[in-house]
Motif scaffolding. Structure first.
Motif, PDB file in Angstrom:
ATOM      1  N   SER A 138     119.255  13.753   1.773  1.00  0.00           N
ATOM      2  CA  SER A 138     119.318  15.034   2.475  1.00  0.00           C
ATOM      3  C   SER A 138     120.731  15.596   2.484  1.00  0.00           C
ATOM      4  O   SER A 138     120.932  16.794   2.277  1.00  0.00           O
ATOM      5  CB  SER A 138     118.812  14.854   3.907  1.00  0.00           C
ATOM      6  N   ARG A 172     121.646  16.997  -0.855  1.00  0.00           N
ATOM      7  CA  ARG A 172     121.072  18.325  -1.115  1.00  0.00           C
ATOM      8  C   ARG A 172     121.735  19.410  -0.292  1.00  0.00           C
ATOM      9  O   ARG A 172     121.916  20.517  -0.770  1.00  0.00           O
ATOM     10  CB  ARG A 172     119.564  18.308  -0.817  1.00  0.00           C
ATOM     11  N   GLN A 173     122.073  19.100   0.970  1.00  0.00           N
ATOM     12  CA  GLN A 173     122.690  20.083   1.858  1.00  0.00           C
ATOM     13  C   GLN A 173     123.889  19.451   2.565  1.00  0.00           C
ATOM     14  O   GLN A 173     123.769  18.967   3.697  1.00  0.00           O
ATOM     15  CB  GLN A 173     121.689  20.555   2.911  1.00  0.00           C
ATOM     16  N   GLU A 210     126.332  20.728   4.066  1.00  0.00           N
ATOM     17  CA  GLU A 210     126.730  21.385   5.315  1.00  0.00           C
ATOM     18  C   GLU A 210     125.927  20.896   6.518  1.00  0.00           C
ATOM     19  O   GLU A 210     126.328  21.105   7.659  1.00  0.00           O
ATOM     20  CB  GLU A 210     126.609  22.915   5.189  1.00  0.00           C
ATOM     21  N   ALA A 211     124.803  20.223   6.295  1.00  0.00           N
ATOM     22  CA  ALA A 211     123.961  19.715   7.386  1.00  0.00           C
ATOM     23  C   ALA A 211     124.253  18.246   7.685  1.00  0.00           C
ATOM     24  O   ALA A 211     123.461  17.585   8.344  1.00  0.00           O
ATOM     25  CB  ALA A 211     122.493  19.903   7.035  1.00  0.00           C
ATOM     26  N   GLN A 212     125.380  17.757   7.233  1.00  0.00           N
ATOM     27  CA  GLN A 212     125.688  16.341   7.374  1.00  0.00           C
ATOM     28  C   GLN A 212     125.707  15.895   8.830  1.00  0.00           C
ATOM     29  O   GLN A 212     125.160  14.840   9.172  1.00  0.00           O
ATOM     30  CB  GLN A 212     127.030  16.013   6.731  1.00  0.00           C
TER      31      GLN A 212
END
Length: 88
Positions: free
Chosen positions: A42, A45-46, A48-50
């Motif tokens: 995840s 893929r993103q 910035e959402a870490q």
């Protein structure tokens, strides 16, 4: 004379029960590894959402780990405290 005394039978079944409860640790390890792998996917893929992914994963890992701790406590109780022998 019986071949197995009731105390020996209860102690043997308690040891077997302790072994079965610790099998839960295998499932917990597999589940936690699967969750960590999905979290890494995840974040890949993103990125910035870490932060959100990490928080959610850690809460899930903590909840899963409590199951392992409870299984360990039950196993220790069955092996060393063994309240079932007093019921004979």
């Amino acid at each position: 004379m019986p071949l197995v005394t009731p105390e020996a039978f209860v102690l043997g079944m308690s040891a077997l029960g302790a072994a079965f409860t610790m099998i839960a640790a295998v499932g917990i390890g597999i589940g936690q590894g699967f969750a960590a792998g999905k979290a890494v996917e995840s974040v890949a893929r993103q990125p910035e959402a870490q932060g959100d992914v990490l928080k959610t994963m850690l809460v899930g890992q903590a909840v899963a780990e409590t199951t392992g701790i409870f299984a360990f406590i039950v196993s220790i109780a069955l092996l060393f405290i063994n309240p079932l022998v007093g019921m004979l």
